[in-house]
Scaffold this motif. Structure first.
Motif, short mmCIF file in Angstrom:
data_model
loop_
_atom_site.label_atom_id
_atom_site.label_comp_id
_atom_site.label_asym_id
_atom_site.label_seq_id
_atom_site.Cartn_x
_atom_site.Cartn_y
_atom_site.Cartn_z
N GLY A 258 8.26 1.83 3.83
CA GLY A 258 7.72 1.98 2.43
C GLY A 258 7.55 3.28 1.95
N MET A 259 6.93 4.03 2.74
CA MET A 259 6.77 5.57 2.25
C MET A 259 8.06 6.07 2.12
N ALA A 260 8.84 5.89 3.15
CA ALA A 260 10.33 6.80 3.01
C ALA A 260 10.95 6.25 1.59
N ILE A 261 10.73 5.00 1.46
CA ILE A 261 11.58 4.57 0.09
C ILE A 261 11.00 4.91 -1.00
N SER A 262 9.37 5.25 -1.16
CA SER A 262 8.78 5.63 -2.30
C SER A 262 9.09 7.10 -2.71
N GLU B 9 0.95 -1.11 0.14
CA GLU B 9 -0.10 -0.09 0.26
C GLU B 9 0.84 1.43 -0.05
N THR B 10 1.92 1.30 0.63
CA THR B 10 2.81 2.43 1.00
C THR B 10 3.92 2.58 -0.16
N THR B 11 4.09 1.66 -1.06
CA THR B 11 5.01 1.77 -1.99
C THR B 11 4.31 1.78 -3.48
N PHE B 12 3.80 0.95 -3.93
CA PHE B 12 3.20 1.02 -5.59
C PHE B 12 2.11 1.88 -5.47
N ASN B 13 1.21 1.89 -4.72
CA ASN B 13 0.00 2.69 -4.58
C ASN B 13 0.49 4.05 -4.29
N PHE B 14 1.27 4.29 -3.15
CA PHE B 14 1.66 5.59 -2.54
C PHE B 14 2.49 6.37 -3.98
N PHE B 15 3.22 5.68 -4.52
CA PHE B 15 4.17 6.23 -5.49
C PHE B 15 3.23 6.54 -6.64
N PRO C 95 2.01 17.53 4.47
CA PRO C 95 2.59 16.38 4.13
C PRO C 95 2.69 15.62 5.38
N PHE C 96 3.04 15.94 6.46
CA PHE C 96 3.17 14.92 7.52
C PHE C 96 1.61 14.34 7.83
N GLU C 97 0.71 15.04 7.64
CA GLU C 97 -0.58 14.51 7.82
C GLU C 97 -1.14 13.60 6.58
N ILE C 98 -0.61 13.95 5.63
CA ILE C 98 -0.87 13.13 4.29
C ILE C 98 -0.14 11.52 4.74
N ALA C 99 1.00 11.67 5.36
CA ALA C 99 1.91 10.53 5.65
C ALA C 99 0.96 9.66 6.73
N LEU C 100 0.57 10.30 7.55
CA LEU C 100 -0.07 9.76 8.81
C LEU C 100 -1.35 8.99 8.02
N GLY C 101 -2.12 9.77 7.45
CA GLY C 101 -3.44 9.21 6.77
C GLY C 101 -3.20 7.91 6.03
N GLU C 102 -1.96 8.08 5.19
CA GLU C 102 -1.77 6.78 4.15
C GLU C 102 -1.36 5.72 5.07
N LYS D 77 -0.02 7.48 -6.87
CA LYS D 77 -0.61 8.63 -6.39
C LYS D 77 0.19 10.09 -6.40
N MET D 78 1.27 9.83 -5.80
CA MET D 78 2.19 10.98 -5.70
C MET D 78 2.86 11.31 -7.12
N LYS D 79 3.27 10.31 -7.92
CA LYS D 79 4.09 10.60 -9.16
C LYS D 79 3.37 10.82 -10.33
N TYR D 80 2.26 10.12 -10.60
CA TYR D 80 1.52 10.16 -11.63
C TYR D 80 -0.02 10.67 -11.51
N MET D 81 -0.59 10.01 -10.58
CA MET D 81 -1.74 10.68 -10.14
C MET D 81 -1.99 12.12 -9.90
N LYS D 82 -0.76 12.63 -9.31
CA LYS D 82 -0.77 14.08 -8.71
C LYS D 82 -1.66 14.14 -7.77
N LEU D 83 -2.14 13.13 -7.20
CA LEU D 83 -3.29 13.27 -6.02
C LEU D 83 -3.01 14.22 -5.07
N TYR D 84 -1.61 14.06 -4.28
CA TYR D 84 -1.26 14.90 -3.35
C TYR D 84 -0.96 16.59 -3.44
#
Length: 269
Positions: free
Chosen positions: A173-177, A93-99, A118-125, A101-108
């Motif tokens: 996973g989020m940190a790596i992504s 959830e925090t690598t493929f999906n997170f990446f 950003p910290f609140e996004i990280a906590l929510g994810e 959303k951030m890189k291609y969907m530009k959701l964030y």
């Protein structure tokens, strides 16, 4: 004093609500297909348990743990499958999906146009990843109890440990992504994840390895997770669980800190 404390409490409450809104968005987006994700993530460790823990275990027989406890091979492998399941669910959830959303969907990019930080996004994810990982863990613990690989009371005690493991690997996973440049970079992460799965005291005790390799195994986060959950489910933890928990909490804090700071740099540049 009250005037100084109250704003902090309000800020924390507001941050919690904003983080929860990120989690709620994910729940709403995947509500119709979430059960498929749960089934797919639960079946793999169960198959490993049945094929290796039970199948190979019939050839291996019982194992004597370092503390002198004698357990069946299936009871030895099952906690490792539980920890691996929590790791896999959180990382997925925090690598493929997170990446994506951030890189291609530009959701964030749209999210930070709101008061959400950003910290609140990280906590929510991370909370969303834990819904997935906790479901895997709960279902697997039920299987362990039904198969008499642990007692119901120990299964209940192991659940918070499995949740902690999911939180830790979600933060990792989020940190790596945030450092990933393209989908091809995830091939390296998949290889590293598979190495952890094989060499974290999963199928053989760490004491079976040569001294140098054993030291490398014992400093990995998955080994500490396996060691913690195995200690709880077979009642061999003693006071060693405190070291495991402290290690995992430190890794969790570091991963979340890196993820939030990297997200801030990427989203505000």
């Amino acid at each position: 004093m009250v005037g100084l404390v109250l704003p902090r409490l309000v800020d924390v409450s507001a941050a919690s609500r904003r983080s929860a809104s990120v989690t709620e968005r994910n729940v709403a987006a995947l509500r119709s297909v979430y059960w498929l994700l749960l089934v797919s993530g639960f079946v793999e460790p169960l198959l490993y348990l049945l094929s290796i823990g039970v199948g190979v275990g019939a050839l291996v027989g019982d194992l004597t743990l370092p503390g002198g406890e004698v357990v069946t091979y299936a009871a030895f492998v099952a906690p490792a499958m539980l920890a691996s399941s929590a790791m896999t669910g959180a990382l997925a959830e925090t690598t493929f999906n997170f990446f994506g959303k951030m890189k291609y969907m530009k959701l964030y990019d749209g999210v930070i146009a709101t008061p959400v930080q950003p910290f609140e996004i990280a906590l929510g994810e991370l909370a969303w990843a834990m819904l997935r990982g906790s479901a895997y863990s709960a279902a697997f613990l039920v299987v362990m109890a039904v198969m008499d690989l642990t007692t119901p009371a120990r299964a209940l005690a192991a659940f918070p440990a499995a949740v902690l493991v999911g939180f830790v690997f979600g933060a990792i996973g989020m940190a790596i992504s945030t450092f990933m440049r393209s989908w091809q970079d995830f091939d390296l992460m998949g290889s590293a994840q598979f190495v952890l799965f094989l060499f974290s005291g999963t199928f053989v005790p760490a004491e079976a390895y040569p001294a140098l390799l054993r030291w490398l195994v014992e400093v990995t986060p998955l080994y500490r997770a396996v060691h913690l959950i195995r200690g709880v489910t077979v009642d061999t933890a003693g006071w060693a669980w405190m070291l495991d928990v402290l290690y995992l909490v430190v890794v969790l804090a570091a991963g979340l800190l890196v993820a939030s700071r990297r997200m801030g740099r990427l989203l505000y540049k």
